[in-house]
Design an enzyme around this catalytic site. Structure first.
Site, PDB file in Angstrom:
ATOM      1  N   HIS A 107       0.877  -1.185   0.000  1.00  0.00           N
ATOM      2  CA  HIS A 107       0.000   0.000   0.000  1.00  0.00           C
ATOM      3  C   HIS A 107       0.913   1.234   0.000  1.00  0.00           C
ATOM      4  O   HIS A 107       2.017   1.193   0.540  1.00  0.00           O
ATOM      5  CB  HIS A 107      -0.845  -0.052   1.276  1.00  0.00           C
ATOM      6  CG  HIS A 107      -1.914   0.987   1.396  1.00  0.00           C
ATOM      7  ND1 HIS A 107      -1.647   2.286   1.763  1.00  0.00           N
ATOM      8  CD2 HIS A 107      -3.264   0.918   1.232  1.00  0.00           C
ATOM      9  CE1 HIS A 107      -2.788   2.969   1.821  1.00  0.00           C
ATOM     10  NE2 HIS A 107      -3.786   2.158   1.499  1.00  0.00           N
ATOM     11  N   LYS A 137     -10.167  -0.853  10.550  1.00  0.00           N
ATOM     12  CA  LYS A 137     -10.229  -2.054   9.713  1.00  0.00           C
ATOM     13  C   LYS A 137     -10.547  -3.295  10.544  1.00  0.00           C
ATOM     14  O   LYS A 137     -10.631  -4.392  10.023  1.00  0.00           O
ATOM     15  CB  LYS A 137      -8.918  -2.224   8.956  1.00  0.00           C
ATOM     16  CG  LYS A 137      -8.697  -1.080   7.956  1.00  0.00           C
ATOM     17  CD  LYS A 137      -7.798  -1.479   6.847  1.00  0.00           C
ATOM     18  CE  LYS A 137      -7.215  -0.284   6.113  1.00  0.00           C
ATOM     19  NZ  LYS A 137      -8.054   0.149   5.005  1.00  0.00           N
ATOM     20  N   CYS A 169      -4.800   2.437  -3.584  1.00  0.00           N
ATOM     21  CA  CYS A 169      -3.545   2.959  -3.013  1.00  0.00           C
ATOM     22  C   CYS A 169      -2.424   1.946  -3.190  1.00  0.00           C
ATOM     23  O   CYS A 169      -1.600   1.749  -2.276  1.00  0.00           O
ATOM     24  CB  CYS A 169      -3.699   3.337  -1.544  1.00  0.00           C
ATOM     25  SG  CYS A 169      -4.858   4.674  -1.291  1.00  0.00           S
TER      26      CYS A 169
END
Ligand code: PLP
Length: 412
Positions: free
Chosen positions: A125, A231, A369
């Site tokens: 990422h 998350k 991303c």
């Protein structure tokens, strides 16, 4: 669907999921971007603001004591979740991104010389790339990466040649957010440590999808591990940096301000011990308490059954997409969790994603991303469905209906 696991009962704990979107039941398949919050987490945050709200550490009054106990109690919950040796190895951050920036600035930059190397992988990422790019630009160090195989797993044969006497850190994700690949974290840590190289594990995608023993920082022996609360069913604005005590104690502060000091004079200051040293200013108190509630809730789940259910949904959706014409799955590694990334050869991901919304299906469309991953697979973007234990067969069916609708619209 797993017989032992009642996804409908779990789903009922998430008020946001009980709604319709555009007249269709919501099929929330964007869990890789952020997870929804169970009622217990919402209640913990609400309770804090309704009963205990005060600033922490400084107050001598009752509310201040309660707020401090809630915040520090959450730290102990994180310590239990990661099986860290001590709660003093747990630094609260704003999220994964801030944790990596903290390590880049406080741990790594002072050690970097021109020509030194930072090793990452081809599936990171941007949060696990850009902070190192900034460190390289400031010091003359260089980036290296472990390449990806065509199935989206790491080409481990290259690793011995990439871990050199110039490597100052190996920073890699445990689970790819764009491909779903699960990396062999313990093996990677061991290989790096065999050459005396410290390791940072980006656990942003891993925390909600791997069994406890694969997130046990003592068993993994990683030097640093970072994740974001949002998350794993917790609030936004809160995250965790785990660091081995020996590292944190030796690291200078990164940000200065209140609560991270021992003594302050007009011309100089001395600093508190870790983790306070890295928590300058008023922290996200309610968010930390919400994260504590989320992890307590998550640890009380039958995690084996919940993850098996989630894996079964991923397998079912993968199999169904494989059978469809014009669908290409990006990321087919032998071990994957949660993530199903794909492209349709008849529609751009952004257009398709908009049509999915007409069916009440929430997925991600974009580069996630992870532009280097897109470049590696020769696509500008993908559609990405990401599963959580509260998803059901009905969500998979809604996804398939949405794809069928796009197919009809774009090929008729
Ligand atoms: N690393 C990975 C693998 C991610 O999936 C994400 C978020 O999607 C991040 C880092 C950054 O997390 P945050 O934006 O919460 O800091």
């Amino acid at each position: 669907m797993s017989e032992r696991f009642d996804a409908a009962a779990l789903r009922a704990q998430f008020p946001v999921l009980a709604q319709s979107v555009r007249g269709k039941p919501l099929a929330y398949l964007d869990n890789g971007a952020t997870t929804q919050k169970p009622q217990v987490v919402i209640d913990a945050v609400t309770h804090f603001y309704a009963h205990d709200n005060a600033n922490i550490h400084r107050a001598v009054h009752t509310l201040g004591e309660r707020a401090t106990a809630g915040y520090e109690g959450a730290r102990v919950t994180v310590q239990r979740f990661l099986n860290a040796r001590s709660e003093r190895e747990i630094v609260f951050t704003r999220g994964t991104t801030e944790g990596i920036n903290l390590v880049a600035n406080s741990f790594l930059r002072p050690r970097l010389q021109p020509g030194d190397e930072i090793l990452v992988t081809g599936m990171e990422h941007h949060a696990n790339l850009v902070p190192w790019h900034l460190a390289c630009a400031a010091t003359g160090a260089q980036m290296r990466h472990v390449p990806l195989k065509d199935d989206g797993s790491l080409d481990l044969d290259t690793l011995p040649g990439l871990l050199t006497e110039r490597t100052r850190l190996f920073a890699f994700t445990a689970v790819s957010n764009a491909l779903g690949t699960v990396n062999p974290v313990a093996q990677l840590v061991a290989l790096a440590h065999a050459r005396g190289i410290p390791v940072l594990v980006d656990a942003a995608q891993a925390v909600a999808h791997l069994p406890a023993h694969e997130l046990d920082v003592q068993a993994l022996d990683c030097d640093f591990l970072v994740f974001s609360g949002h998350k794993i069913y917790g609030p936004t604005g809160i995250g965790v940096l785990y660091g081995k005590r020996s590292h944190l104690d030796a690291m200078p502060p990164w940000q200065g301000g209140g609560d991270m000091i021992r003594e302050v004079f007009l011309d100089r200051s001395t600093f508190a011990e870790a983790p306070s040293r890295f928590e300058a200013g008023t922290p996200p108190i309610a968010e930390a308490i919400g994260l504590g509630a989320a992890l307590t809730w998550f640890m009380a789940l039958d995690r084996t059954a919940a993850l098996a259910h989630e894996d079964a949904l991923l397998a079912r959706a993968t199999e169904a997409l494989r059978a469809l014409p014009g669908v290409r799955i990006i990321g087919t590694a032998p071990r994957k969790v949660s993530v199903l990334s794909f492209v349709l050869d008849y529609a751009h991901p952004h257009d398709a994603g908009t049509f999915f919304d007409f069916e009440g299906v929430a997925v991600r469309a974009g580069h996630h991303c992870a532009q280097p991953v897109m470049a590696r697979f020769g696509v500008p973007a993908t559609l990405r469905a990401t599963f959580a234990p509260y998803n059901t067969d009905a969500d998979v069916e809604a996804l398939l209906r949405a794809i069928a609708r796009v197919h009809k619209t774009f090929t008729d």
